[in-house]
Structure formats: structure tokens, C-alpha cells
Design an enzyme around this catalytic site. Structure first.
Site, PDB file in Angstrom:
ATOM      1  N   SER A 125      90.295  15.002  14.533  1.00  0.00           N
ATOM      2  CA  SER A 125      88.922  15.533  14.441  1.00  0.00           C
ATOM      3  C   SER A 125      88.523  15.606  12.980  1.00  0.00           C
ATOM      4  O   SER A 125      89.383  15.800  12.107  1.00  0.00           O
ATOM      5  CB  SER A 125      88.867  16.936  15.051  1.00  0.00           C
ATOM      6  N   TYR A 132      92.064  25.515  15.856  1.00  0.00           N
ATOM      7  CA  TYR A 132      91.865  24.113  16.298  1.00  0.00           C
ATOM      8  C   TYR A 132      91.955  23.185  15.092  1.00  0.00           C
ATOM      9  O   TYR A 132      92.637  22.147  15.141  1.00  0.00           O
ATOM     10  CB  TYR A 132      90.499  24.009  16.973  1.00  0.00           C
TER      11      TYR A 132
END
Ligand code: NDP
Length: 246
Positions: free
Chosen positions: A141, A155
Site C-alpha cells: 500500500s 495497517y
């Protein structure tokens, strides 16, 4: 052009969202494709049927990325059914948004187990069945490099781990001409991060293009990295985020 003709691909988390788009895109390039999923067997069957309609083989295996035995078994089932694994796409991942101070151990463990340990276990198992010239492609990501969104701290830490895993493993398997790369999407319209969701406006503002990305845009980049044209790209973090981190 069928640049992946007769290659065998395994996409973790391939029944919906980015993973489903990748599975279908790589099949359209001539590959046989296995996917894993957890909950939605119907969605997984829809993806495999679509792939089979194009004349390629497809397989759906229920395997929770948080469960190492299930992941190893999915890899073995893929290799047995389709012969080997030329391309592994580590796509299964999850985000549990919460302020770090309030995040529970369960939430943190879930993200580490799926986003980090799941990637390591799948890759280790797949390498046993991967011929020289194979491809390991992980979906990290853009927040693994630079995070602008409060609530994604744990995350982001897991996606940063994927980045370092990629760079390190590239050096271990380079002698076999296996490339290892990390695709880092920004906001992509999926069930996990809907463009119509409460979190969407702040993410759109952070992009240069002022829009969410589409699953097919990520799948196109994965198809390129999986192709022979990308043979000299390894250990790389390829960001596809509409300019979020720019
Ligand atoms: P979705 O939630 O929309 O889809 C997830 C897919 O993975 C589904 O097929 C789901 O199947 C499967 N899945 C979910 N949990 C597991 C698990 N534990 N083990 C195996 N499969 C699982 O997610 P996205 O498509 O949005 O995300 C895919 C990847 O992209 C993730 O790694 C995510 O972190 C990353 N990413 C996404 C971004 C975005 O904005 N969407 C941005 C940056 C990165 P089932 O329904 O059967 O559980």
C-alpha cells in the site's frame, strides 16, 4: 498478445476487489489461475467461471491467509492441480481502521497475521513450486511508505513490512531470475475502501488526480510486472496512488 501463455498464477484473496481484477486480467494474458478466498464462495465461483469461459483453467480454494496451514495447503493444491506456480500474487489483506491508542490486540494481530505472516507463509510455500524466472508480486500500500491518514497506523506498519520483505527477498532469489516486487496502491474503489464511504473524501483530497483508482488500473500494473517485459524490475516498490505520495 498472450504474454503469460500457459503460465500458472496463484492470487490470494482473489474473489473480489483488486484480487479478482488481477486474476481475470492475468487469465486474459493466457495464464491458468488459482484464487483463494474466505467467506464468499459464490463470488469466488463467479471469478473461476469467468476465467474458464476464456478457455483457461481456474481453481478456487478456501484458505484464510491468517491460517498458515490453510495457506500452505492452498499452495499445494494449486501446484497439484495446475502443475507449478510461475506467479504468486500476495493480494489478501485487511485494514481495521482505529486510532492506534484504541486499537485492540485482536485488531493488530489480525492485520499482522494476514498482511505480513500470510504473505511470508504463502511466498515460502510457493517458492518450492516456482521455476526459475518466476514472479512474486505483493500488494502492499502507498501507506507502507508514507501515511497521511490517522487510524491506519498499525495497517501502515504491516504494509511497511511488506516493502522490506520485498527488497530483502529479491536479493535471495535473484540468482534464480525470480523477481520480487511490491505494488503500492492508493485509494482503490473496493468493498474494503469504497469510493462512496465516509473515509473517501479525505483520501481523494490527498491524491493529485482527485479521484479513486480502479481495480483494473492496479491489475494492468500487475500484468506488466508479471510479464517478460519486466524481467529486470526486482526489489521495487511500484506506487499506483494517483499522486498521493508525490
Ligand atoms: P476487498 O476487501 O475488497 O477484497 C478482499 C479479497 O480478499 C476478497 O476476495 C476476500 O474474499 C479476500 N480475503 C479477505 N480476507 C482474506 C483472508 N484472511 N484470507 C484470504 N482471502 C481473504 O479488498 P481490496 O481488494 O480492497 O484489497 C486487496 C489488497 O489491496 C489488500 O492487501 C489491501 O490491503 C490492498 N490495498 C487496498 C487498497 C484499497 O484502497 N482498496 C489500497 C491499498 C492497498 P472473501 O470475501 O471470501 O473473504
Amino acid at each position: 498478445m498472450s504474454v503469460l501463455k500457459d503460465k500458472v498464477v496463484l492470487v490470494t484473496g482473489g474473489s473480489r476487489g483488486i484480487g479478482a481484477a488481477i486474476a481475470k486480467r492475468l487469465a486474459s494474458e493466457g495464464a491458468d489461475v488459482a484464487i483463494t478466498y474466505v467467506k464468499d464462495a459464490e463470488a469466488a465461483a463467479k471469478v473461476t467461471k469467468e476465467i474458464e469461459k476464456t478457455g483457461r483453467k481456474a481453481l478456487a480454494v478456501q484458505a484464510d491467509a491468517a491460517n498458515p496451514e490453510a495457506v500452505r495447503s492452498a499452495v499445494e493444491q494449486t501446484a497439484k492441480a495446475l502443475g507449478r506456480i510461475d506467479v504468486l500474487v500476495n493480494n489478501a489483506g485487511t485494514a481495521v481502521p482505529n486510532s492506534f491508542e484504541n486499537a485492540t490486540l485482536n485488531e493488530i494481530d489480525r492485520m499482522i497475521d494476514i498482511n505480513v505472516r500470510g504473505v511470508l507463509v504463502a511466498t515460502q510455500a510457493a517458492l518450492k513450486h516456482m521455476p526459475d524466472g518466476g514472479r512474486i508480486i505483493s500488494i502492499g500500500s502507498c501507506v507502507g511508505e508514507r501515511n497521511l491518514t490517522p487510524g491506519l497506523t498499525a495497517y501502515a506498519a504491516t504494509k511497511g513490512a511488506v516493502k522490506m520483505f520485498t527488497q530483502s527477498l529479491a536479493r535471495e532469489v535473484g540468482s534464480r531470475d525470480i523477481t520480487v516486487n511490491n505494488i503500492q496502491p492508493g485509494p482503490i474503489d473496493t468493498d474494503l475502501n469504497p469510493a462512496s464511504g465516509d473515509w473517501a473524501p479525505s483520501q481523494v483530497v490527498n491524491t493529485a488526480l482527485k479521484r479513486y483508482g480502479k481495480v483494473d488500473e492496479v491489475a494492468d500494473l500487475v500484468a506488466f510486472v508479471a510479464s517478460p517485459a519486466a524481467a529486470y524490475i526486482t526489489g521495487a516498490n511500484l506506487t499506483i496512488d494517483g499522486g498521493t505520495n508525490g
